[in-house]
Design a protein around this motif. Sequence first.
Motif, PDB file in Angstrom:
ATOM      1  N   ARG A  33       0.925  -1.399  -0.020  1.00  9.33           N
ATOM      2  CA  ARG A  33       0.004   0.141  -0.028  1.00  9.33           C
ATOM      3  C   ARG A  33       1.053   1.159   0.018  1.00  9.33           C
ATOM      4  O   ARG A  33       1.398   1.511   1.140  1.00  9.33           O
ATOM      5  N   PHE A  34       0.951   1.742  -1.230  1.00  8.24           N
ATOM      6  CA  PHE A  34       1.899   3.064  -1.284  1.00  8.24           C
ATOM      7  C   PHE A  34       1.031   4.240  -0.968  1.00  8.24           C
ATOM      8  O   PHE A  34      -0.043   4.733  -1.372  1.00  8.24           O
ATOM      9  N   GLU A  35       1.704   5.192  -0.043  1.00  7.34           N
ATOM     10  CA  GLU A  35       0.932   6.233   0.531  1.00  7.34           C
ATOM     11  C   GLU A  35       2.105   7.431   0.966  1.00  7.34           C
ATOM     12  O   GLU A  35       3.261   6.909   1.202  1.00  7.34           O
ATOM     13  N   ARG A  77       5.199  -0.795  -9.968  1.00  6.68           N
ATOM     14  CA  ARG A  77       5.450  -1.419  -8.670  1.00  6.68           C
ATOM     15  C   ARG A  77       4.165  -1.267  -7.665  1.00  6.68           C
ATOM     16  O   ARG A  77       4.007  -1.741  -6.834  1.00  6.68           O
ATOM     17  N   LEU A  78       3.317  -0.405  -8.448  1.00  9.36           N
ATOM     18  CA  LEU A  78       2.297   0.179  -7.479  1.00  9.36           C
ATOM     19  C   LEU A  78       1.008  -0.763  -7.414  1.00  9.36           C
ATOM     20  O   LEU A  78       0.182  -0.701  -8.407  1.00  9.36           O
ATOM     21  N   LYS A  79       1.137  -1.832  -6.613  1.00  9.55           N
ATOM     22  CA  LYS A  79       0.168  -2.960  -6.690  1.00  9.55           C
ATOM     23  C   LYS A  79      -1.043  -2.563  -5.679  1.00  9.55           C
ATOM     24  O   LYS A  79      -0.688  -2.134  -4.415  1.00  9.55           O
ATOM     25  N   SER A  89       9.335  13.985   1.750  1.00 12.68           N
ATOM     26  CA  SER A  89       8.268  13.090   1.769  1.00 12.68           C
ATOM     27  C   SER A  89       8.446  11.834   0.647  1.00 12.68           C
ATOM     28  O   SER A  89       9.039  12.269  -0.259  1.00 12.68           O
ATOM     29  N   ALA A  90       7.871  10.958   0.948  1.00 18.94           N
ATOM     30  CA  ALA A  90       8.133   9.553  -0.076  1.00 18.94           C
ATOM     31  C   ALA A  90       6.829   8.898  -0.080  1.00 18.94           C
ATOM     32  O   ALA A  90       5.774   9.066   0.586  1.00 18.94           O
ATOM     33  N   ASN A  91       6.574   8.222  -1.364  1.00 21.36           N
ATOM     34  CA  ASN A  91       5.481   7.544  -1.509  1.00 21.36           C
ATOM     35  C   ASN A  91       5.670   5.938  -1.211  1.00 21.36           C
ATOM     36  O   ASN A  91       6.047   5.235  -2.533  1.00 21.36           O
ATOM     37  N   TRP A  92       5.553   5.416  -0.193  1.00 26.55           N
ATOM     38  CA  TRP A  92       6.227   4.096   0.212  1.00 26.55           C
ATOM     39  C   TRP A  92       4.842   3.484   0.934  1.00 26.55           C
ATOM     40  O   TRP A  92       3.776   3.876   1.139  1.00 26.55           O
ATOM     41  N   ASP A  93       5.199   2.000   1.099  1.00 28.33           N
ATOM     42  CA  ASP A  93       4.414   1.207   2.105  1.00 28.33           C
ATOM     43  C   ASP A  93       5.201   1.276   3.254  1.00 28.33           C
ATOM     44  O   ASP A  93       6.245   0.766   3.610  1.00 28.33           O
ATOM     45  N   VAL A  94       4.394   2.109   4.132  1.00 28.43           N
ATOM     46  CA  VAL A  94       5.156   2.388   5.492  1.00 28.43           C
ATOM     47  C   VAL A  94       5.609   1.375   6.215  1.00 28.43           C
ATOM     48  O   VAL A  94       6.726   1.060   6.603  1.00 28.43           O
TER      49      VAL A  94
END
Length: 660
Positions: free
Chosen positions: A493-495, A655-657, A534-539
Motif C-alpha cells: 500500500r503506497f501512501e 510496482r504500485l500494486k 516525503s516519499a510514496n512508500w508502503d510504510v
Amino acid sequence: MRTPAGLSRSLIWQAGLVVLPVAILSGIALHFLREDKSSIEQEARERARALVRPLARRAGEHAGAYFGRRPVKVPLLEGVVAGGQIRSPKSYPSPPVPPDWPERLSAGQLRLWHAAQDAIYLRKDRNAARSSLASLLDPGVPREVRANAEYLLLTLGTDSGRQRLMDRATRLARQSRGILAESGVPLSHLALLFALQDASPLVLGHGLEDELTHLVHEHPSFLGSAVLEAAKRVAGSTSSAVAVTALEDEWQNREKALSLMRAFLKRSPSPAGPWEATVGASEELFLALGAPRESGWHVTFIPAAVAQETFRKAFDADPPLEIPAYAAAGIEIGGTVWPVFGAVVRDAPLLASTTETMEVAGARHPLTLRMELTRPDLLYSPYRRRLWFVVALILSSAAAALAGLAGLWQGMRRQARVSELKSNFVSSVSHELRAPLGAIRLMAESLDAGRIADPARQQEYAHLIVHECRRLSSLVENMLDFSRIDQDRRRYRFEPVDLLALVRRTLAVMEPYAAEQEVSIVLREPGPELAGSSANWDVQAVEQAFVNLLDNAIKHSPAGAPVHVSLESIAAGAAIRLWVGDHGEGIPKEEHARIFDLFYRHGPELRRETQGAGIGLSIVKHVAEAHGGRVLVESAPGRGSRFALELPLTPPDARLKPTS
C-alpha cells in the motif's frame, strides 16, 4: 551446498563411460580428416606451381605491351605534397573561417556596419541601409569594409539594366579578390553568384569568364560548384556555354584530385624512393604512384578500372591455359588485390604466389605485380562436406549424452539444495523457538508457583517474558511475510510518508532492544536537503525492512559498540540511501551475494551465537525491489558491516500494486 559423495562418484563414473568413447572416436575421425586435407593441399600446390609462373610471365608481357601501344586515354589526376601539406591543387578551408577585419573597425565604423545590417535584415529599410553603407565607402575606411559595403549596396537593387548590374558585380568580384565576407566566404564568389542569379540565357562577358577562370585555377572555395552551375545555367546555349563547360570539367577534375590528395595524406609515403598505393572509395579506386621531387612528393592517380581491364585482356590472349575450378588470379598493386579471372577471396590461404616487375607507359617507376591462386571454398568443398558430416555425428552423440548428464546433475543439485534448505530452516526455527519458549515457560512457572515474592523481581520477570514474546512475534511475522512473498500474495500500500519521521520512529522502537544488548544507536543528522522530504512508500513494509537491518546490526555488534544510521540524497534528490552500520565480525566478500538467499546464515547453525532464521535480509531485498530500489552491502572480516536501503521517493508505476 555439498553433493553427497555417493551421488558425486556415480555421476563421475557415468560421465566417464560416455565422454571417453566419444573423445576417442572423435580423435580418430579428426586425424584421418586432417590427413585427407593435407593430401588435397599438396596436390593443389603442385598443380598451382605448374600454372602460376607462366601466368605471371604472360601478364607482364601482355600488360606491358598493351600500355605501350595504348596510353591511358583518361585525364590523369596529379598533385604535390610537401611538408605534410597539399601544395597542388590548391586547397581551401571547409567550413570557412571568419576574417578578423570586423575586430579592426573603429567604434563609429562598427556602429555604421551594425546599423546597415539592422536596416537590411531586421527593419527592411533600404534607404537607411544605403545611407549607412554609403558612409562606409569613405577612403579612410579599411579596404575590406568598403568592399563588403559595396556588395551589400549591390544586393539592395538598382534601376540599372541586367547587363549593367552584371558588369558591376563582375568588377566588384575582380576588385575584391582575396577579401572575405564577415562569414568567411570569399566576397568575389558571392558577387559572382549575385551576378548569375537570373535564369534567362545571356552571353557572359570576357570579364566574367576571367573571374570564373580565376576561381577555378587560383582562388577556389566551397562555393565553386555553385558558381559554375549558375554560370552554366545563365550561359545556356550561347557562345559562352563551351567555355563554362570546360571550366566545370576542370573544376570537377580538380576537386577529384584534391579529394584523392587528402586521402593520400593519411598514408605514410616512404622517403627512400618511389612507391604505389590505392586510394579512394571502394566503388572508385585509384592507383596512386608517388615519386619524390624537389618541390615535394609528386603523385599521379590512375583509375583502377583502367589497370584491371588491361590485365584482364592480357589473360584472355591465346593460347588458353587449363586452370582448375578452385583457382583464381588477381594482381596486387599498392596493397589492393584486383581480380583478373575467377573470384579472388580476401584473407584466404594462398595456394601459390609469385611477383613480377612490369614497366608501364606513363608511370614514373615500375609496378610490382603479385599473382595468387586461391579458391579454398571450391578446393575444400568435398572435404568440408565429409568434415561437417562427421562433426555433426560426433556432436549430436555428445550432446545427447551431455544433455542426460546435465539433467541428472541438475536433479541432484535441486535435491541437495532442497534438503539443505529444509535442514537449515528446521534447524534455525527450532533453535530460535526453543530458547524463548523455554525461558517463558520457566519464568511463567516461577511466577505461577509464587516462588518470586519480590515485586521488583516479578516486574523483571514480566519484562523478560514480554521481550521473549516480542522475539517470537518478530520471528513469526517474518515467517508469515516470507510465506506471502513465496506465494506471491504480498501486496503493498503506497501512501505519502514523512521520511525523517519514519526513521526517528523506527529508531525509537529499536532503542530499548539496543539498550538491552548494551548497544547504542547513533543517528547522523540528515542534511538540510532532506528536511521536510516525503516519499510514496508502503510504510509498514519499509519500516519492517529498516527494523530488520537494525536488528541484524544490533545482534552482530559487541557490547558497548555503536550502530551508526545515516541518510543521504542521491539521483538529484529523486531517491534516498539509508545506511545502517555496525562494528561486528564482518562478512567475507564471497558471501555478500549469498546473505540475501532464503535461510542462509554464515557458520554452523547449532554453534551460531546470533539469533535469526535467515529470512530477514531476504525480506529486506524483496521490499527494496518492490519499491524500485536495491540493497547495498559493504563488509569485510574484522571491519564490521554497512547495509544500505536505496529507494526512490516515488516507486515506478509498475510496482504500485493494489492492496489485497
